[in-house]
Design a protein around this motif. Structure first.
Motif, PDB file in Angstrom:
ATOM      1  N   SER A 191       0.766  -1.277   0.074  1.00 39.56           N
ATOM      2  CA  SER A 191       0.145   0.034   0.070  1.00 39.56           C
ATOM      3  C   SER A 191       0.572   1.205   0.090  1.00 39.56           C
ATOM      4  O   SER A 191       0.543   2.052  -0.714  1.00 39.56           O
ATOM      5  CB  SER A 191      -1.045  -0.229   1.122  1.00 39.56           C
ATOM      6  OG  SER A 191      -1.940   0.931   1.097  1.00 39.56           O
ATOM      7  N   ASP A 198      -5.167   2.821  -0.599  1.00 36.14           N
ATOM      8  CA  ASP A 198      -5.327   1.632  -0.241  1.00 36.14           C
ATOM      9  C   ASP A 198      -5.492   0.634  -1.258  1.00 36.14           C
ATOM     10  O   ASP A 198      -5.495   1.084  -2.504  1.00 36.14           O
ATOM     11  CB  ASP A 198      -6.943   1.922   0.309  1.00 36.14           C
ATOM     12  CG  ASP A 198      -6.985   2.748   1.821  1.00 36.14           C
ATOM     13  OD1 ASP A 198      -5.557   2.702   2.200  1.00 36.14           O
ATOM     14  OD2 ASP A 198      -7.945   3.068   2.164  1.00 36.14           O
ATOM     15  N   LEU A 199      -5.797  -0.593  -1.073  1.00 34.63           N
ATOM     16  CA  LEU A 199      -5.844  -1.420  -2.098  1.00 34.63           C
ATOM     17  C   LEU A 199      -7.243  -2.381  -2.167  1.00 34.63           C
ATOM     18  O   LEU A 199      -7.793  -2.532  -1.318  1.00 34.63           O
ATOM     19  CB  LEU A 199      -4.688  -2.575  -1.786  1.00 34.63           C
ATOM     20  CG  LEU A 199      -3.213  -2.183  -1.718  1.00 34.63           C
ATOM     21  CD1 LEU A 199      -2.595  -3.529  -0.997  1.00 34.63           C
ATOM     22  CD2 LEU A 199      -2.698  -1.587  -2.855  1.00 34.63           C
ATOM     23  N   ALA A 211      -5.100   0.826   4.655  1.00 31.70           N
ATOM     24  CA  ALA A 211      -3.831   1.099   5.188  1.00 31.70           C
ATOM     25  C   ALA A 211      -3.729   1.692   6.336  1.00 31.70           C
ATOM     26  O   ALA A 211      -2.784   1.011   7.469  1.00 31.70           O
ATOM     27  CB  ALA A 211      -3.011   1.674   4.286  1.00 31.70           C
TER      28      ALA A 211
END
Length: 342
Positions: A245, A251-252, A302
């Motif tokens: 991240s 964010d992912l 994250a």
């Protein structure tokens, strides 16, 4: 042409006479094995005399070859060859039963595997597991690994009782062991493609031109483990996702490619709904039923270091499952419809 039941009986009847003389006394049993997502495979075990180890040969694929026109004798030759090739257990498996009863061995070799909770309800009623969103982590004992794959035994409730341990203890051991035994791997899709074409002989210079690096927010990252088998469980290591991240800068979203790997992308790559639609399409056309993990997309936050469903919620999934299990009986004269749960 034989149907599948007749095919299984014929294999069981004729394989003994095809085996080399030293294995003529082998005991042959037919059985069914429930695999991931409830898929049932049909096999035979061939146990030599004075042995407690037997190769397990699944017949479903061989029957498909026969259905598609392959000569029956050729198919039987293939099955026989496979049996003979695997009938002698490797030396390290000679005392597998003894090892499996010894928790000192087990505790250093238990690893975790991710499966879909709803699709594996029957299995999960029989094994210790840890639920996370719509997935569950189950535990296996790693017996060995070579170029052909990994040899494991799934831990069941009766094994846990035999060792006198709890599911929480197994989970803690598996989280630590998996990181060491099957270390997480994260590669950009470009790296994966370069590696693949390099093995086929493509010069590195040409691969560099074809697979030029893209900005991290436009890149896809394949998350698995060193064995590339059951690597989807790697998505639950927050430290690794946090590092990725940071690299990406956002964010992912995590896309469940299969039980063997997942794909991480920046949250700038699309909406969860669009990405989950892509996952469903790939599952329906390119991933075998046994290897599917989920139709849903996850978000790694994250800042909070948490992983959660992105395109839906567990409440919505449970509500949808409840609606699917509700049926209405047709009304007969003088009666009203009754709601019943299957």
């Amino acid at each position: 042409m034989l149907n599948f039941s007749e095919f299984q009986d014929y294999v069981k009847m004729t394989i003994p006479e095809r085996l080399p003389e030293e294995y003529q006394g082998a005991q042959i049993r037919s059985h069914e094995v429930e695999k991931n997502n409830g898929l049932v495979l049909h096999g035979i075990t061939v146990t030599p005399e004075d042995s407690n180890i037997a190769p397990n040969i699944y017949l479903d694929g061989y029957f498909k070859q026969y259905e598609e026109g392959k000569d029956l004798d050729e198919v039987l030759d293939q099955i026989t060859h496979t049996v003979v090739e695997h009938i002698k257990a490797p030396e390290e498996f000679s005392n597998v039963a003894e090892k499996f009863q010894d928790f000192d061995f087990v505790k250093n070799n238990v690893v975790m595997v991710a499966v879909n909770t709803e699709r594996n309800a029957k299995l999960l009623s029989q094994v210790p597991h840890h639920e996370i969103e719509d997935l569950s982590l189950i535990y296996k004992v790693m017996l060995g690994r070579d170029s052909e794959g990994t040899a494991t035994i799934t831990i069941r409730n009766e094994h846990m009782a035999m060792w006198g341990v709890t599911a929480d203890e197994l989970h803690e051991l598996a989280v630590a062991n998996t990181k060491e035994i099957l270390p997480i791997t994260i590669q950009s899709m470009n790296e994966v493609m370069r590696e693949m074409f390099g093995k086929d002989g493509m010069p590195a210079e040409m691969a560099d031109v074809m697979f030029e690096e893209m900005p991290p927010t436009q890149q896809m990252y394949v998350i698995s483990n060193a064995a590339k088998v059951n690597g989807a469980a790697s998505m639950f290591y927050e430290d690794a996702l946090s590092e990725l991240s940071k690299k990406v800068g956002t964010d992912l979203y995590i896309l469940p490619s299969s039980v063997h790997e997942v794909i991480a992308v920046s949250t700038e790559m699309g909406t969860p709904e669009a990405l989950s639609e892509m996952v469903r399409e790939v599952n329906g056309t390119q991933v075998s039923e046994e290897e599917q993990l989920s139709d849903h997309v996850y978000r790694f936050d994250a800042a909070k270091r948490t992983l959660s469903l992105a395109d839906t919620t567990m409440e919505e999934l449970k509500k949808a499952a409840g609606a699917e299990n509700l049926s209405v009986e047709p009304a007969t004269e003088g009666s009203r419809p009754r709601h019943t749960h299957r």
